[in-house]
Design a protein around this motif. Structure first.
Motif, PDB file in Angstrom:
ATOM      1  N   TYR A   4       1.219   1.939  -3.507  1.00  0.00           N
ATOM      2  CA  TYR A   4      -0.036   2.433  -4.078  1.00  0.00           C
ATOM      3  C   TYR A   4      -0.229   3.923  -3.794  1.00  0.00           C
ATOM      4  O   TYR A   4      -0.925   4.607  -4.537  1.00  0.00           O
ATOM      5  CB  TYR A   4      -1.229   1.652  -3.547  1.00  0.00           C
ATOM      6  N   ILE A   5       0.370   4.400  -2.729  1.00  0.00           N
ATOM      7  CA  ILE A   5       0.325   5.834  -2.418  1.00  0.00           C
ATOM      8  C   ILE A   5       1.440   6.563  -3.164  1.00  0.00           C
ATOM      9  O   ILE A   5       1.229   7.630  -3.732  1.00  0.00           O
ATOM     10  CB  ILE A   5       0.438   6.051  -0.892  1.00  0.00           C
ATOM     11  N   ALA A   6       2.633   5.971  -3.176  1.00  0.00           N
ATOM     12  CA  ALA A   6       3.789   6.613  -3.815  1.00  0.00           C
ATOM     13  C   ALA A   6       3.602   6.766  -5.332  1.00  0.00           C
ATOM     14  O   ALA A   6       4.054   7.755  -5.910  1.00  0.00           O
ATOM     15  CB  ALA A   6       5.059   5.822  -3.528  1.00  0.00           C
TER      16      ALA A   6
ATOM     17  N   VAL B 170       1.479   9.860  -6.267  1.00  0.00           N
ATOM     18  CA  VAL B 170       2.179  11.031  -5.736  1.00  0.00           C
ATOM     19  C   VAL B 170       3.388  11.355  -6.611  1.00  0.00           C
ATOM     20  O   VAL B 170       3.606  12.512  -6.985  1.00  0.00           O
ATOM     21  CB  VAL B 170       2.590  10.814  -4.257  1.00  0.00           C
TER      22      VAL B 170
ATOM     23  N   TYR C 152      -3.522   8.340 -13.788  1.00  0.00           N
ATOM     24  CA  TYR C 152      -2.986   9.414 -12.951  1.00  0.00           C
ATOM     25  C   TYR C 152      -2.411  10.561 -13.778  1.00  0.00           C
ATOM     26  O   TYR C 152      -2.485  11.716 -13.365  1.00  0.00           O
ATOM     27  CB  TYR C 152      -1.955   8.872 -11.959  1.00  0.00           C
TER      28      TYR C 152
ATOM     29  N   PHE D  51       0.824  -1.211   0.000  1.00  0.00           N
ATOM     30  CA  PHE D  51       0.000   0.000   0.000  1.00  0.00           C
ATOM     31  C   PHE D  51       0.858   1.262   0.000  1.00  0.00           C
ATOM     32  O   PHE D  51       0.416   2.306  -0.478  1.00  0.00           O
ATOM     33  CB  PHE D  51      -0.985  -0.006   1.171  1.00  0.00           C
ATOM     34  N   ILE D  52       2.066   1.165   0.512  1.00  0.00           N
ATOM     35  CA  ILE D  52       2.995   2.296   0.446  1.00  0.00           C
ATOM     36  C   ILE D  52       3.242   2.654  -1.019  1.00  0.00           C
ATOM     37  O   ILE D  52       3.250   3.822  -1.397  1.00  0.00           O
ATOM     38  CB  ILE D  52       4.320   1.968   1.171  1.00  0.00           C
TER      39      ILE D  52
END
Length: 171
Positions: free
Chosen positions: A48-50, A53, A159, A45-46
């Motif tokens: 999936y956030i990075a 971003v 994105y 999940f790290i």
């Protein structure tokens, strides 16, 4: 003096390498700590956030270096290029891991998956064997690499589109 438009390659390489190294680091940490075989998913999940971003940040930095001018096309180029560079970094890791670091890992992972399926009271032996065929087919380094690259491009497209629509200005 007229402003010279920056190339997307510099941004793609810098931010794509950072993003690829983030995923590679997560993968190594999960492998070393045994989380991969245990099926622990939270470290991913790290990433999936990075991922969004880093794409948004790369697009914003491109815009900043382009005199605060950004077209949707440029945003898409930068974002997709970041996604593909990061995917290629991880694909190289997939092959190095599977052929150099731990060639037996896939077999171990399949065995762990089989044991977990057999523990379930509602699963027949035939269902387990059918599931294992699919797992084996999609766990090869080539299939995993193709899948990872496709997903990176798909989400990179989404994105990049979002970032481009939010940050664009053609003035």
């Amino acid at each position: 003096m007229e402003h010279q438009k920056p190339t997307t390659g510099k941004f793609a390489l810098n931010y794509g390498l950072i993003l690829g190294l983030i995923m590679l680091s997560i993968s190594v940490i999960m492998y070393v700590t045994g989380m991969t075989l245990e099926g622990v998913q939270w470290p991913v999940f790290i990433y999936y956030i990075a991922f969004p971003v880093m794409i948004m940040y790369g697009i914003s930095q491109y815009k900043k270096s382009n005199a605060n001018v950004l077209s949707l096309g440029d945003a898409m180029k930068v974002g997709l290029a970041i996604a593909i560079v990061s995917a290629l970094v991880y694909v190289v890791w997939i092959f190095v891991f599977n052929y150099v670091v731990d060639p037996e890992f896939t077999a171990q992972a399949i065995e762990v998956a089989k044991d977990k399926m057999l523990e379930s009271p509602n699963v027949t032996e035939e269902q387990v064997e059918q599931s294992l065929k699919w797992i084996e087919m999609f766990s090869s380094p080539a299939a995993a690499s193709a899948g990872w690259t496709a997903m990176s491009l798909f989400f990179g497209l989404i994105y990049s589109l979002i970032g481009g629509l939010v940050m664009k200005n053609n003035s």
